[in-house]
Design an enzyme around this catalytic site. Structure first.
Site, mmCIF file in Angstrom:
data_model
loop_
_atom_site.group_PDB
_atom_site.id
_atom_site.type_symbol
_atom_site.label_atom_id
_atom_site.label_comp_id
_atom_site.label_asym_id
_atom_site.label_seq_id
_atom_site.Cartn_x
_atom_site.Cartn_y
_atom_site.Cartn_z
ATOM 1 N N CYS A 28 0.838 -1.209 0.000
ATOM 2 C CA CYS A 28 0.000 0.000 0.000
ATOM 3 C C CYS A 28 0.874 1.261 0.000
ATOM 4 C CB CYS A 28 -0.898 -0.020 1.233
ATOM 5 S SG CYS A 28 -1.750 1.515 1.587
ATOM 6 N N CYS A 31 0.047 3.838 2.698
ATOM 7 C CA CYS A 31 0.490 3.399 4.026
ATOM 8 C C CYS A 31 1.967 3.745 4.228
ATOM 9 C CB CYS A 31 0.285 1.902 4.187
ATOM 10 S SG CYS A 31 -1.433 1.363 3.983
#
Length: 105
Positions: A28, A31
């Site tokens: 991600c 993230c």
């Protein structure tokens, strides 16, 4: 930030006075953007235990909790959900801190 090891640990941690789970994944990019600011957030809100939950490792838990976008944050206090910041959008440090500041402990 500690990493969640099991679903049983998740359920035990929800009963603590103040726990914030961050749902994330290695792939991600949003993230990874917030990773460098997390230590500062953890220090600022030291009354909380912060736990990283790998979405891919705990996909059944994410489904159970209706967490489909990451990064997402889920807060618990004494066995009750205290708040959630769940979306697929990139989150800024200010947005994360505002979410935590508005939690009712």
């Amino acid at each position: 930030m500690r990493k969640l090891q099991s679903t049983e640990e998740f359920h035990a941690l929800t009963k603590e006075p103040a726990t914030i789970f961050m749902f994330t994944a290695g792939w991600c990019p949003d993230c990874r953007v917030i990773d460098p600011i997390l230590p500062e957030i953890e220090e600022k809100f030291s009354e909380y235990v912060f736990v990283s939950v790998d979405r891919d490792q705990f996909i059944d838990l994410c489904i159970e909790l209706d967490i489909y976008g990451i990064p997402s944050f889920l807060a618990y206090a004494n066995g009750q959900e205290a708040g959630r910041y769940v979306s697929k959008d990139r989150k800024t440090q200010a947005e994360i801190e505002a979410f935590i500041s508005n939690l009712s402990q």
